[in-house]
Write a protein that holds these residues in place. Structure first.
Motif, PDB file in Angstrom:
ATOM      1  N   HIS A  91       0.812  -1.221   0.000  1.00 40.85           N
ATOM      2  CA  HIS A  91       0.000   0.000   0.000  1.00 40.85           C
ATOM      3  C   HIS A  91       0.845   1.270   0.000  1.00 40.85           C
ATOM      4  O   HIS A  91       0.470   2.266  -0.605  1.00 40.85           O
ATOM      5  CB  HIS A  91      -0.976   0.006   1.178  1.00 40.85           C
ATOM      6  N   ALA A  92       1.980   1.242   0.679  1.00 41.52           N
ATOM      7  CA  ALA A  92       2.824   2.435   0.763  1.00 41.52           C
ATOM      8  C   ALA A  92       3.417   2.772  -0.607  1.00 41.52           C
ATOM      9  O   ALA A  92       3.433   3.940  -1.018  1.00 41.52           O
ATOM     10  CB  ALA A  92       3.921   2.230   1.799  1.00 41.52           C
ATOM     11  N   GLU A  93       3.888   1.758  -1.304  1.00 44.82           N
ATOM     12  CA  GLU A  93       4.442   1.960  -2.636  1.00 44.82           C
ATOM     13  C   GLU A  93       3.362   2.441  -3.606  1.00 44.82           C
ATOM     14  O   GLU A  93       3.624   3.273  -4.478  1.00 44.82           O
ATOM     15  CB  GLU A  93       5.087   0.669  -3.149  1.00 44.82           C
ATOM     16  N   PHE A  94       2.153   1.922  -3.450  1.00 45.03           N
ATOM     17  CA  PHE A  94       1.019   2.334  -4.276  1.00 45.03           C
ATOM     18  C   PHE A  94       0.766   3.828  -4.091  1.00 45.03           C
ATOM     19  O   PHE A  94       0.631   4.578  -5.068  1.00 45.03           O
ATOM     20  CB  PHE A  94      -0.199   1.507  -3.855  1.00 45.03           C
ATOM     21  N   ALA A  95       0.685   4.271  -2.842  1.00 35.83           N
ATOM     22  CA  ALA A  95       0.439   5.690  -2.563  1.00 35.83           C
ATOM     23  C   ALA A  95       1.589   6.557  -3.064  1.00 35.83           C
ATOM     24  O   ALA A  95       1.365   7.649  -3.605  1.00 35.83           O
ATOM     25  CB  ALA A  95       0.209   5.902  -1.067  1.00 35.83           C
ATOM     26  N   ALA A  96       2.818   6.088  -2.893  1.00 41.48           N
ATOM     27  CA  ALA A  96       3.979   6.849  -3.367  1.00 41.48           C
ATOM     28  C   ALA A  96       3.934   7.010  -4.884  1.00 41.48           C
ATOM     29  O   ALA A  96       4.230   8.090  -5.412  1.00 41.48           O
ATOM     30  CB  ALA A  96       5.269   6.167  -2.930  1.00 41.48           C
ATOM     31  N   ALA A  97       3.553   5.960  -5.590  1.00 45.66           N
ATOM     32  CA  ALA A  97       3.462   6.038  -7.053  1.00 45.66           C
ATOM     33  C   ALA A  97       2.392   7.036  -7.479  1.00 45.66           C
ATOM     34  O   ALA A  97       2.570   7.762  -8.464  1.00 45.66           O
ATOM     35  CB  ALA A  97       3.166   4.651  -7.625  1.00 45.66           C
ATOM     36  N   LEU A  98       1.295   7.087  -6.757  1.00 45.51           N
ATOM     37  CA  LEU A  98       0.236   8.046  -7.044  1.00 45.51           C
ATOM     38  C   LEU A  98       0.749   9.478  -6.884  1.00 45.51           C
ATOM     39  O   LEU A  98       0.471  10.359  -7.702  1.00 45.51           O
ATOM     40  CB  LEU A  98      -0.947   7.796  -6.106  1.00 45.51           C
ATOM     41  N   LEU A  99       1.513   9.718  -5.848  1.00 42.99           N
ATOM     42  CA  LEU A  99       2.014  11.059  -5.540  1.00 42.99           C
ATOM     43  C   LEU A  99       3.205  11.492  -6.403  1.00 42.99           C
ATOM     44  O   LEU A  99       3.414  12.693  -6.620  1.00 42.99           O
ATOM     45  CB  LEU A  99       2.442  11.116  -4.068  1.00 42.99           C
ATOM     46  N   LYS A 100       3.981  10.544  -6.873  1.00 38.97           N
ATOM     47  CA  LYS A 100       5.282  10.833  -7.486  1.00 38.97           C
ATOM     48  C   LYS A 100       5.294  11.939  -8.542  1.00 38.97           C
ATOM     49  O   LYS A 100       6.194  12.780  -8.532  1.00 38.97           O
ATOM     50  CB  LYS A 100       5.888   9.549  -8.048  1.00 38.97           C
ATOM     51  N   PRO A 101       4.357  11.995  -9.463  1.00 36.20           N
ATOM     52  CA  PRO A 101       4.437  13.065 -10.470  1.00 36.20           C
ATOM     53  C   PRO A 101       4.112  14.468  -9.946  1.00 36.20           C
ATOM     54  O   PRO A 101       4.287  15.446 -10.675  1.00 36.20           O
ATOM     55  CB  PRO A 101       3.385  12.650 -11.512  1.00 36.20           C
ATOM     56  N   PHE A 102       3.654  14.574  -8.703  1.00 31.70           N
ATOM     57  CA  PHE A 102       3.088  15.843  -8.240  1.00 31.70           C
ATOM     58  C   PHE A 102       3.788  16.480  -7.033  1.00 31.70           C
ATOM     59  O   PHE A 102       3.525  17.643  -6.729  1.00 31.70           O
ATOM     60  CB  PHE A 102       1.608  15.640  -7.888  1.00 31.70           C
ATOM     61  N   VAL A 103       4.610  15.726  -6.323  1.00 32.64           N
ATOM     62  CA  VAL A 103       5.236  16.246  -5.097  1.00 32.64           C
ATOM     63  C   VAL A 103       6.736  15.965  -5.112  1.00 32.64           C
ATOM     64  O   VAL A 103       7.253  15.295  -6.012  1.00 32.64           O
ATOM     65  CB  VAL A 103       4.575  15.650  -3.825  1.00 32.64           C
ATOM     66  N   SER A 104       7.418  16.432  -4.093  1.00 36.84           N
ATOM     67  CA  SER A 104       8.877  16.302  -4.023  1.00 36.84           C
ATOM     68  C   SER A 104       9.318  14.855  -3.808  1.00 36.84           C
ATOM     69  O   SER A 104       8.561  14.014  -3.316  1.00 36.84           O
ATOM     70  CB  SER A 104       9.415  17.157  -2.872  1.00 36.84           C
ATOM     71  N   ASP A 105      10.572  14.607  -4.140  1.00 41.85           N
ATOM     72  CA  ASP A 105      11.161  13.285  -3.911  1.00 41.85           C
ATOM     73  C   ASP A 105      11.135  12.914  -2.431  1.00 41.85           C
ATOM     74  O   ASP A 105      10.962  11.746  -2.087  1.00 41.85           O
ATOM     75  CB  ASP A 105      12.600  13.244  -4.419  1.00 41.85           C
ATOM     76  N   GLU A 106      11.305  13.898  -1.559  1.00 38.34           N
ATOM     77  CA  GLU A 106      11.273  13.631  -0.123  1.00 38.34           C
ATOM     78  C   GLU A 106       9.917  13.063   0.287  1.00 38.34           C
ATOM     79  O   GLU A 106       9.844  12.057   1.004  1.00 38.34           O
ATOM     80  CB  GLU A 106      11.568  14.905   0.669  1.00 38.34           C
ATOM     81  N   ILE A 107       8.856  13.691  -0.142  1.00 40.46           N
ATOM     82  CA  ILE A 107       7.517  13.232   0.229  1.00 40.46           C
ATOM     83  C   ILE A 107       7.254  11.843  -0.348  1.00 40.46           C
ATOM     84  O   ILE A 107       6.733  10.966   0.346  1.00 40.46           O
ATOM     85  CB  ILE A 107       6.449  14.248  -0.221  1.00 40.46           C
ATOM     86  N   VAL A 108       7.631  11.624  -1.585  1.00 37.15           N
ATOM     87  CA  VAL A 108       7.445  10.311  -2.202  1.00 37.15           C
ATOM     88  C   VAL A 108       8.189   9.250  -1.402  1.00 37.15           C
ATOM     89  O   VAL A 108       7.635   8.189  -1.092  1.00 37.15           O
ATOM     90  CB  VAL A 108       7.900  10.316  -3.680  1.00 37.15           C
ATOM     91  N   TRP A 109       9.435   9.524  -1.025  1.00 35.33           N
ATOM     92  CA  TRP A 109      10.231   8.554  -0.269  1.00 35.33           C
ATOM     93  C   TRP A 109       9.592   8.257   1.082  1.00 35.33           C
ATOM     94  O   TRP A 109       9.484   7.096   1.490  1.00 35.33           O
ATOM     95  CB  TRP A 109      11.662   9.064  -0.081  1.00 35.33           C
ATOM     96  N   VAL A 110       9.167   9.281   1.778  1.00 39.16           N
ATOM     97  CA  VAL A 110       8.549   9.092   3.090  1.00 39.16           C
ATOM     98  C   VAL A 110       7.286   8.250   2.979  1.00 39.16           C
ATOM     99  O   VAL A 110       7.086   7.298   3.752  1.00 39.16           O
ATOM    100  CB  VAL A 110       8.269  10.450   3.773  1.00 39.16           C
TER     101      VAL A 110
END
Length: 182
Positions: A91-110
C-alpha cells in the motif's frame, strides 16, 4: 473520431495517437475526483481498529495541517494509505506512485517507506523486527519519515480526536493532483 483505427498498437496512425493523447489528457484531469472517490471508499475497508481507514487518513492529514505542514505534506498524509484496498501488501508503494508526479522526492520517499517505519510500533509484537527501518538511518529523509510516522500516522487511531472532513481536504487534493506532472 470516436475510436482508434487499429487493433494492434503498431498499426496506429498519427491521427489515432493524437486522438488518444487528448482522451488521456481529459482522463488525467479527472484524477482528483477519482482520488476523492477512492478515499471515500476507505470507510468500508480493513476492520478491527477503533476508526475506519478513511477516518484514519483524515486524522493523519488533520494532524499534518495542525502542525502547519505544507499542502503537499497534508495531501500526502491524506492519501498515504489509499492503497490499502487494492494493494494491501504494498500500500505504501502504491500511494507513493500516485504522488510521485506531483510532489517532491522527499515526500514520495517518506510515503513509500512509511509502512516499514510504522512497523517500529508493532513488529516486535508479531515476531517482526521493529528496527528494520534502521537500514535507512543514513538516508537524508530518514528523520522526516520517523516524524511522519510518530507525529501523524501512528497517532491517528483516536475516535475522539477532532478530525476535519473529506470535504475540507478536497480543494487541496484538487490543487495537488491538478498540477502539471513533473
Amino acid at each position: 473520431m470516436t475510436e482508434v483505427s487499429f487493433t494492434q498498437m503498431k498499426d496506429g496512425t498519427q491521427a489515432d495517437y493524437v486522438f488518444l493523447e487528448q482522451l488521456e489528457d481529459d482522463h488525467i484531469k479527472g484524477l482528483p475526483g477519482r482520488i476523492m472517490k477512492a478515499l471515500a471508499g476507505l470507510s468500508d475497508g480493513l476492520a478491527g481498529y477503533k476508526i475506519d481507514r478513511l477516518h484514519h487518513s483524515l486524522q493523519t492529514a488533520t494532524r499534518a495541517e495542525d502542525e502547519g505542514a505544507s499542502i503537499d505534506w497534508i495531501v500526502a498524509a491524506l492519501v498515504h494509505d489509499i492503497g490499502d484496498e487494492l494493494a494491501p501488501l504494498s500500500h505504501a508503494e502504491f500511494a507513493a506512485a500516485l504522488l510521485k508526479p506531483f510532489v517532491s522526492d522527499e515526500i514520495v520517499w517518506v510515503v513509500e517507506k512509511h509502512g516499514l517505519f510504522q512497523a517500529y510500533y508493532y513488529a516486535h509484537h508479531v515476531g517482526g523486527d521493529r528496527h528494520a527501518r534502521d537500514q535507512y538511518k543514513d538516508h537524508p529523509f530518514y528523520d522526516q519519515c520517523v516524524h511522519f510516522c510518530e507525529a501523524w500516522d501512528q497517532a491517528s487511531f483516536d475516535p475522539t480526536y477532532p478530525t476535519r472532513s473529506l470535504d475540507h481536504f478536497e480543494p487541496m487534493v484538487r490543487e495537488v493532483f491538478s498540477r502539471r506532472a513533473h
